[in-house]
Design a protein around this motif. Structure first.
Motif, short mmCIF file in Angstrom:
data_model
loop_
_atom_site.label_atom_id
_atom_site.label_comp_id
_atom_site.label_asym_id
_atom_site.label_seq_id
_atom_site.Cartn_x
_atom_site.Cartn_y
_atom_site.Cartn_z
N ALA A 351 0.84 -1.20 0.00
CA ALA A 351 0.00 0.00 0.00
C ALA A 351 0.87 1.25 0.00
O ALA A 351 0.58 2.23 -0.71
N HIS A 352 1.94 1.23 0.79
CA HIS A 352 2.87 2.36 0.82
C HIS A 352 3.61 2.49 -0.51
O HIS A 352 3.80 3.60 -1.03
N GLN A 354 2.56 1.60 -3.45
CA GLN A 354 1.60 2.15 -4.41
C GLN A 354 1.54 3.68 -4.31
O GLN A 354 1.59 4.39 -5.32
N THR A 355 1.46 4.19 -3.09
CA THR A 355 1.33 5.64 -2.89
C THR A 355 2.51 6.40 -3.47
O THR A 355 2.35 7.43 -4.15
N ILE A 356 3.72 5.88 -3.26
CA ILE A 356 4.93 6.59 -3.67
C ILE A 356 5.26 6.38 -5.14
O ILE A 356 5.46 7.32 -5.91
N ARG A 359 2.73 7.57 -8.29
CA ARG A 359 2.83 9.00 -8.61
C ARG A 359 4.09 9.29 -9.40
O ARG A 359 4.07 10.06 -10.36
#
Length: 403
Positions: A351-352, A354-356, A359
């Motif tokens: 999940a982390h 994916q966030t970084i 983008r």
């Protein structure tokens, strides 16, 4: 999260640079890692030139690979020549350029041979209690806590988790090739070898630079010159024609280099006469030119509970960014770091990740579209600038941050 007493296990699908980088990092982080590559046989001779960036070298050092003057060729800066061969632009900008084969050999040597499985194609995936299982075309299967899709543009992993995410053809191709530096005339060698060079025509963009030679040597006299020549190719008519082999079979937007028809190569070499004489000579003396269709790919998600996409399986940016290999290496590094910080809690780490990285990948793809706008036929002030001598020298393959 696997029990504390059990070693976490990862399956990496794709044995190219992205997959090898991820596999090496996780192995050194204490994971039980197995890597699966669908292609059988030696891969060392595949690929061509690669622009490097400091972040790539940082990742290689973390794996334990020595970064010295044998890893690539140091260039002094950038030049632009016009179609008559006259110098019309110069920019001092030291960089190191390498080859896919050189980096592959280093990464492959760093990974245990018994964990690298070739000729194994992923067919499907299933969830297991607390894990994921990969099922292969040969009837075998493997289970793990994490599965990484690092299998490139035509990713089988992405097809399983995100079938709607398809590569989009941009309207142009890149002819590529390597020529032994000793085959070049003294004048062409003098003009081109110390630099990353450009030659521009309407909807065409030639670039080239010296790289390690066919024996992976970076010593003067043992190197090659790598060229990349972007040319428009209509998707409906021209691209299928280029991808038709001598037997009449049409390959889907990509054709193995040995199957490119002789008449296509003759046409390409004749067309190169419209470029600077130095580049016309480079093309004429290249043993086995090949071409690749240029695509954009932007995945709306790159993490799926216990499955992660990275490298070209996740985002494909046009080669003008010069970031493909570095982006893949950084994807692998961030994933490894997220897993370590999460105590190997795979869903939380992904999940982390994916966030970084989603983008970042989207930013690289967007920049690639800017740099290639003129080549796909857009005629705006911005597109013309990125196709100008100043634009290519200051914007192509430059180390930069992305939002």
């Amino acid at each position: 999260m696997p029990p504390a007493s059990r070693q976490p296990r990862a399956l990496v699908i794709g044995g190219s640079l992205a997959g090898l980088t991820a596999a090496n990092l996780l192995l050194r982080q204490g994971w039980d890692v197995e890597l699966f590559e669908q292609t059988a046989g030696r891969l060392e001779g595949r690929g061509a030139g690669i622009i490097t960036h400091p972040a790539l070298f940082e990742v290689l050092r973390r794996i334990g690979i020595t970064v010295d003057d044998t890893i690539g060729v140091a260039i002094e800066g950038r030049i632009v020549v016009d179609c008559c061969g006259a110098l019309i632009g110069r920019l001092p900008l030291p960089q190191v350029v390498s080859t896919w084969g050189r980096l592959y050999v280093l990464l492959k040597a760093a990974f245990p041979e018994e964990r690298y499985h070739q000729g194994v194609a992923l067919e499907r995936m299933t969830r297991t209690p607390g894990g994921v299982a990969a099922h292969f075309a040969d009837g075998t299967s493997a289970q793990a806590d994490l599965l990484i899709g690092a299998d490139g543009l035509r990713s089988a992993v992405r097809a399983c988790v995100l079938p709607e995410a398809q590569p989009l053809y941009t309207g142009y191709i890149a002819w590529r090739g390597l020529v032994d530096e000793n085959a070049l005339s003294p004048g062409t060698h003098r003009d081109l070898i110390p630099h990353l060079g450009f030659c521009l025509r309407p909807r065409e963009h030639m670039t080239g630079y010296p790289v390690a030679g066919f024996t992976n040597s970076t010593r003067p006299g043992e190197r090659c010159y790598n060229f990349v020549w972007y040319r428009a190719a209509d998707e409906a008519i021209e691209l299928p024609r280029l991808c038709t082999d001598a037997g009449g079979s049409v390959h889907d937007k990509a054709i193995p280099p040995p199957l490119i028809r002789a008449e296509i190569l003759d046409e390409m070499r004749q067309a190169a006469a419209s470029l600077a004489p130095q580049y016309a000579e480079v093309v004429a003396k290249t043993r086995q030119p090949f071409f690749q269709a240029i695509f954009d790919l932007e995945s709306p998600a790159i993490a799926f509970d216990r499955v992660a996409l990275m490298g070209d399986a996740a985002f494909v940016a046009r080669p003008h960014c010069g970031m493909g290999t570095t982006k893949a290496a950084c994807d692998a590094l961030y994933l490894a770091q997220m897993l370590e910080e999460a105590g190997d809690d795979v869903p939380a780490a992904l999940a982390h990740y994916q966030t970084i990285r989603a983008r970042y990948g989207a930013g690289v793809v967007a920049h690639g579209r800017e740099l290639g706008a003129h080549l796909e036929g857009r005629d705006t002030p911005e597109a013309r600038y990125f196709h100008s001598p100043e634009g290519v020298m200051t914007k192509i393959a430059i180390t930069r941050d992305y939002p």
